[in-house]
Design a protein around this motif. Structure first.
Motif, mmCIF file in Angstrom:
data_model
loop_
_atom_site.group_PDB
_atom_site.id
_atom_site.type_symbol
_atom_site.label_atom_id
_atom_site.label_comp_id
_atom_site.label_asym_id
_atom_site.label_seq_id
_atom_site.Cartn_x
_atom_site.Cartn_y
_atom_site.Cartn_z
ATOM 1 N N ASP A 137 -2.151 1.587 -15.939
ATOM 2 C CA ASP A 137 -0.884 1.449 -16.651
ATOM 3 C C ASP A 137 -1.126 1.478 -18.156
ATOM 4 O O ASP A 137 -0.449 2.191 -18.919
ATOM 5 N N ARG B 18 7.851 11.382 -8.718
ATOM 6 C CA ARG B 18 7.101 11.825 -9.895
ATOM 7 C C ARG B 18 6.877 13.338 -9.884
ATOM 8 O O ARG B 18 6.937 13.988 -10.923
ATOM 9 N N SER C 211 0.817 -1.220 0.000
ATOM 10 C CA SER C 211 0.000 0.000 0.000
ATOM 11 C C SER C 211 0.846 1.263 0.000
ATOM 12 O O SER C 211 0.360 2.349 -0.340
ATOM 13 N N TYR D 109 8.947 7.342 -12.553
ATOM 14 C CA TYR D 109 8.102 6.169 -12.392
ATOM 15 C C TYR D 109 6.833 6.257 -13.232
ATOM 16 O O TYR D 109 6.322 7.353 -13.505
ATOM 17 N N LYS D 110 6.362 5.095 -13.655
ATOM 18 C CA LYS D 110 5.047 5.044 -14.275
ATOM 19 C C LYS D 110 4.018 5.611 -13.297
ATOM 20 O O LYS D 110 4.182 5.422 -12.086
ATOM 21 N N ASN E 5 8.446 -0.394 -12.822
ATOM 22 C CA ASN E 5 8.979 0.573 -11.872
ATOM 23 C C ASN E 5 10.169 0.022 -11.106
ATOM 24 O O ASN E 5 10.822 0.760 -10.354
ATOM 25 N N HIS F 52 -3.092 -3.927 -15.169
ATOM 26 C CA HIS F 52 -3.612 -2.726 -14.518
ATOM 27 C C HIS F 52 -4.097 -1.736 -15.569
ATOM 28 O O HIS F 52 -3.317 -1.297 -16.423
ATOM 29 N N GLU G 85 5.306 8.786 -5.601
ATOM 30 C CA GLU G 85 4.709 10.059 -5.986
ATOM 31 C C GLU G 85 5.650 11.238 -5.715
ATOM 32 O O GLU G 85 5.666 12.208 -6.481
ATOM 33 N N TYR H 176 3.435 1.578 -1.948
ATOM 34 C CA TYR H 176 4.117 1.565 -3.249
ATOM 35 C C TYR H 176 3.865 2.849 -4.037
ATOM 36 O O TYR H 176 4.804 3.582 -4.376
ATOM 37 N N GLN H 177 2.614 3.148 -4.307
ATOM 38 C CA GLN H 177 2.307 4.346 -5.090
ATOM 39 C C GLN H 177 2.643 5.636 -4.337
ATOM 40 O O GLN H 177 3.267 6.542 -4.920
#
Length: 241
Positions: A191, A62, A52, A161-162, A132, A188, A59, A54-55
């Motif tokens: 993605d 990014r 959880s 990162y994507k 990633n 996903h 960020e 990860y994103q």
């Protein structure tokens, strides 16, 4: 094979969730650590908690809040955050133990169809991760799981990162192709949405158990992707491999 894919010359794969089963693998690696340190949490729940982060961890890169760092660093920071939530005494945990647990992300089991499907596809197309994960991490994961990549692309090439556009575009540039000559293969929808936005072709592979039996997202294709499949072997079937 749809006519729109006739010009595809490279297959780029999302890895975490699409090619490998991160949840079961992380839980397996975490169980002895959790037990040994008296951390009373189900290993699968722990895997979900770690994932959880990860994103959110990516960020900051990014958005330019922090400079580029590879995913291993972010995963280690996320691990410490999750352990702190469970009241872990870091004085009782060695750095070597944390490093070893963090390496679990390079020891993730492929889904049962992944290696055979990739092997079939690789006979006709060059293939590689557009992930990633770092190059070193993807290399270690490939050797662990027998993933037959021709090249490793993704975040480290772009230093972002994507789903940032340059992550896809610099990967495409690295293999000397146009975006429409590359198909992104992922479980996903977000993605694939980002890949399509910069001109890549899209292949959806359903992984309805990536997040366990309670998964609610990405159960089905949410757009008219160029191919919609239930496995990587089905991708190989549809592409005549």
């Amino acid at each position: 094979m749809r006519a729109v894919l006739d010009e595809v010359r490279f297959l780029a794969f999302d890895v975490f969730g699409t090619v490998v089963d991160w949840r079961s693998s992380i839980a397996r690696a975490a169980e002895p650590f959790l037990t040994g340190h008296g951390i009373e949490v189900d290993p699968l729940v722990f895997a979900d908690e770690w994932r959880s982060r990860y994103q959110p961890s990516m960020e900051a890169v990014r958005t330019g809040v922090r400079p580029w760092v590879p995913l291993e660093r972010l995963n280690r920071e996320s691990l410490e955050t999750v352990l702190a939530r469970h009241g872990v005494d870091f004085g009782a945990v060695t750095g070597d133990e944390l490093a070893e647990l963090n390496r679990a992300w390079t020891r993730l089991d492929p889904w049962p169809d992944s290696v055979v499907g990739l092997t079939r596809l690789q006979r006709r197309f060059p293939i590689g991760p557009l992930s990633n994960g770092s190059i070193a991490g993807m290399l270690a994961l490939a050797r662990f799981g027998g993933l037959p990549w021709n090249v490793i692309l993704g975040a480290e090439i772009a230093h972002n990162y994507k789903p940032m556009p340059q992550t896809y575009l610099r990967s495409v540039e690295a293999v000397g192709l146009r975006p429409d000559q590359v198909a992104m293969v992922a479980a996903h929808n977000a993605d694939l949405r980002a890949a399509r936005a910069v001109g890549l072709r899209t292949v959806f592979v359903a992984r309805p158990l990536e997040f366990g039996p309670g998964q609610t997202a990405d159960l089905t294709a949410e757009d008219d992707w160029d191919l919609v499949t239930g496995s990587i072997t089905e991708v190989a079937d549809l592409l005549g491999c």
